[in-house]
Write an enzyme that holds these catalytic residues in place. Structure first.
Site, PDB file in Angstrom:
ATOM      1  N   ASP A  83     -17.418  25.855   7.224  1.00 10.41           N
ATOM      2  CA  ASP A  83     -16.846  26.949   6.438  1.00 10.41           C
ATOM      3  C   ASP A  83     -16.188  27.963   7.358  1.00 10.41           C
ATOM      4  OD1 ASP A  83     -16.128  28.450   4.231  1.00 10.41           O
ATOM      5  OD2 ASP A  83     -18.146  29.175   3.783  1.00 10.41           O
ATOM      6  N   LYS A  84     -15.491  28.898   6.721  1.00 10.62           N
ATOM      7  CA  LYS A  84     -14.807  29.988   7.407  1.00 10.62           C
ATOM      8  C   LYS A  84     -15.195  31.291   6.734  1.00 10.62           C
ATOM      9  CE  LYS A  84     -11.481  31.744   5.640  1.00 10.62           C
ATOM     10  NZ  LYS A  84     -10.775  32.957   5.114  1.00 10.62           N
ATOM     11  N   HIS A  85     -15.306  32.356   7.519  1.00 14.45           N
ATOM     12  CA  HIS A  85     -15.497  33.681   6.916  1.00 14.45           C
ATOM     13  C   HIS A  85     -14.511  34.644   7.554  1.00 14.45           C
ATOM     14  CE1 HIS A  85     -17.472  36.950   4.818  1.00 14.45           C
ATOM     15  NE2 HIS A  85     -17.359  37.656   5.919  1.00 14.45           N
ATOM     16  N   SER A  86     -13.880  35.456   6.719  1.00 17.82           N
ATOM     17  CA  SER A  86     -12.938  36.456   7.211  1.00 17.82           C
ATOM     18  C   SER A  86     -13.498  37.845   6.956  1.00 17.82           C
ATOM     19  CB  SER A  86     -11.599  36.297   6.478  1.00 17.82           C
ATOM     20  OG  SER A  86     -10.783  37.430   6.701  1.00 17.82           O
ATOM     21  N   THR A 123     -11.160  36.655  -2.485  1.00 19.30           N
ATOM     22  CA  THR A 123     -10.809  35.278  -2.852  1.00 19.30           C
ATOM     23  C   THR A 123     -11.195  34.967  -4.296  1.00 19.30           C
ATOM     24  OG1 THR A 123     -11.026  34.598  -0.547  1.00 19.30           O
ATOM     25  CG2 THR A 123     -11.155  32.854  -2.191  1.00 19.30           C
ATOM     26  N   ARG A 171     -27.629  50.804   2.898  1.00 15.67           N
ATOM     27  CA  ARG A 171     -26.737  51.146   4.015  1.00 15.67           C
ATOM     28  C   ARG A 171     -25.492  51.869   3.506  1.00 15.67           C
ATOM     29  NH1 ARG A 171     -25.266  45.739   6.217  1.00 15.67           N
ATOM     30  NH2 ARG A 171     -23.825  46.929   7.509  1.00 15.67           N
ATOM     31  N   SER A 186     -25.644  40.798   7.854  1.00 13.46           N
ATOM     32  CA  SER A 186     -25.212  40.740   6.460  1.00 13.46           C
ATOM     33  C   SER A 186     -24.219  39.601   6.232  1.00 13.46           C
ATOM     34  CB  SER A 186     -24.583  42.079   6.070  1.00 13.46           C
ATOM     35  OG  SER A 186     -24.214  42.070   4.718  1.00 13.46           O
ATOM     36  N   LYS A 190     -25.587  35.306   4.487  1.00 13.14           N
ATOM     37  CA  LYS A 190     -24.985  34.616   3.335  1.00 13.14           C
ATOM     38  C   LYS A 190     -24.327  33.309   3.767  1.00 13.14           C
ATOM     39  CE  LYS A 190     -22.675  38.440   2.075  1.00 13.14           C
ATOM     40  NZ  LYS A 190     -23.182  39.760   2.477  1.00 13.14           N
ATOM     41  N   LYS A 191     -23.631  33.346   4.894  1.00  9.86           N
ATOM     42  CA  LYS A 191     -22.930  32.133   5.336  1.00  9.86           C
ATOM     43  C   LYS A 191     -23.915  31.047   5.769  1.00  9.86           C
ATOM     44  CE  LYS A 191     -18.897  32.673   4.268  1.00  9.86           C
ATOM     45  NZ  LYS A 191     -18.178  31.739   3.424  1.00  9.86           N
TER      46      LYS A 191
END
Length: 440
Positions: A83-86, A123, A171, A186, A190-191
């Site tokens: 996967d990818k996270h931005s 997204t 936070r 954080s 999730k990832k």
């Protein structure tokens, strides 16, 4: 047995916390046995005292383990889970092409995505511009789509990293959001709950980035790569440019349209192509689907050229209850704004700078994003034909085409676009799309 206040005291006095202490505290956040005041106190001590790498890994894994961790072994998939996270940007529509491209090359991409946050587009919001698109399939259906199609893009359910939700909410109201160990935990909780073999991080830099400076973006990327690898997931990061809108469009339906045109080859914005390809290359190499950059690029170009990536996108849309002929007939399905017309600059010159954050906020102001969670989104509004840094602007070349719900909204957006784009009498030096690759 630990006491929350003793854990807070230990961190307050500058000592490192043990894995057991961190797990006790995070489980208490999940179980509501730790108060909001105690969460706030620990967040503030971490903000001031930072965390060691072992502490950061423990925090991330404890938050990941506070809920369900997906396990794909029973499906006997014949490729890696990647996967990818931005960190988010404006016109950052890479996920919609990247997922299908990597799936078409043999990867499996169970992408759990987010909604728009502040000036950045989400997204999930983009996909919901597609009629019927279901971002919350049940767990069994999610697994079926991954097995059959190779990619699904869904929203975060309450069973994934539930401690993070409560921690983040505290936070948010205690000025402790911008702490690198807490941001890292954080994002990765999730990832990593996706049960990944490999991950690539896209950390944005520039006027539309989450982090305000290049140095902080770099520090965040290095922290994420260190922690994720420490947690056993092969991870690299790219620092990519957000000093201008990444795609040629910014909004929801307008970006989905551009994503389909990218996949079919109808139109590919060069910078969007550079960043999407670079991220896909990382995923293929980390996922061991390609041995090097050249092999990865050849495979990715092939699935774009032979239509396989576009086909996978179409199958994903259909599997998630969107139209079965969406790729062929996207214009029939995507909403269009009541008013579409170009905005021109008041002077001539070269575009020397762009306040990308302000452009993102202009889309939100038109109704293309949320100011609060209860807001409804107008999927049709946004910008297309965005001018780019270095473009020569005169009476012929517009700054953008604005898609708005009415004349008043168009006028407000036009004012924002003109204010956000700076002209100069000489062209600026060109900036790279990808600044740096970060590995462990």
């Amino acid at each position: 047995m630990f006491l929350a206040q003793e854990i807070i005291r230990k961190k307050r006095d500058g000592h490192a916390l043990s894995d057991e202490e961190i797990r006790f505290f995070i489980n208490g956040i999940r179980d509501n046995t730790i108060s909001e005041g105690q969460i706030a106190a620990l967040a503030m001590t971490i903000f001031f005292h930072d965390m060691t790498m072992p502490e950061r890994v423990s925090l991330t894994m404890a938050m990941r383990d506070s809920g369900t961790v997906l396990d794909w072994k029973s499906l006997n998939l014949n490729g890696p889970i990647v996967d990818k996270h931005s960190t988010g940007g404006v016109g950052d529509v890479t996920s919609l092409m990247l997922g299908p491209m990597v799936a078409a090359c043999g990867g499996y991409v169970p992408m759990i995505s987010g909604r728009g946050l502040g000036h950045t587009g989400g997204t999930l919001d983009k996909l919901e511009a597609i009629p019927g698109f279901d971002i919350f399939p049940d767990d069994n259906r999610f697994r079926e789509i991954i097995q059959d199609v190779g990619v699904a893009i869904i929203g975060q359910t309450s069973s994934l990293a539930p401690a993070d939700k409560r921690f983040y909410a505290t936070r948010d109201i205690t000025a402790t959001v911008d702490s690198i160990p807490l941001i890292t935990g954080s994002i990765l909780a999730k990832k990593l709950a996706e049960g990944l073999d490999a991950l690539v991080m896209d950390v944005k830099v520039g006027s539309g980035a989450f982090m305000p400076t290049y140095e902080l973006s770099e520090a965040l990327a290095e922290a994420i790569v260190g922690v994720a690898n420490g947690a056993g997931v092969r991870t690299t990061a790219l620092l990519t440019d957000m000093n201008q809108v990444l795609a040629s469009s910014a909004g929801n339906a307008v970006e989905v349209r551009e994503a389909v045109q990218f996949l079919t080859g109808e139109y590919r914005n060069p910078r969007l192509f550079d960043v999407t390809m670079a991220l896909c290359v990382e995923m293929l190499i980390s996922g061991q689907l390609a041995k090097d950059d050249a092999e990865a690029r050849a495979k990715l170009q092939a699935v774009l050229d032979n239509g396989k990536a576009a086909e996978v996108f179409g199958r994903m849309v259909a599997a998630q209850k969107g139209p079965s002929d969406f790729v062929e007939n996207y214009d029939k399905y995507l909403p269009t704004a009541m008013l579409s017309k170009a905005v021109y600059a008041d002077t001539e010159g070269f575009i020397s700078a762009m306040d990308t954050r302000a452009l993102g906020m202009a889309v939100v102001s038109m109704g293309g994003g949320r100011r609060q969670a209860s807001d409804t989104i107008d999927y049709s509004v946004g910008f297309t034909d965005m001018a780019r840094l270095g473009d020569s602007i005169d009476g012929q070349r517009p700054l953008a085409v604005i898609h708005a719900k009415d004349e008043a909204s168009w006028q407000e957006a036009a004012k924002a676009v003109k204010a956000a784009i700076i002209l100069d009498d000489k062209a600026p030096a060109s900036t790279p799309s990808v600044y740096r690759r970060i590995t462990e």
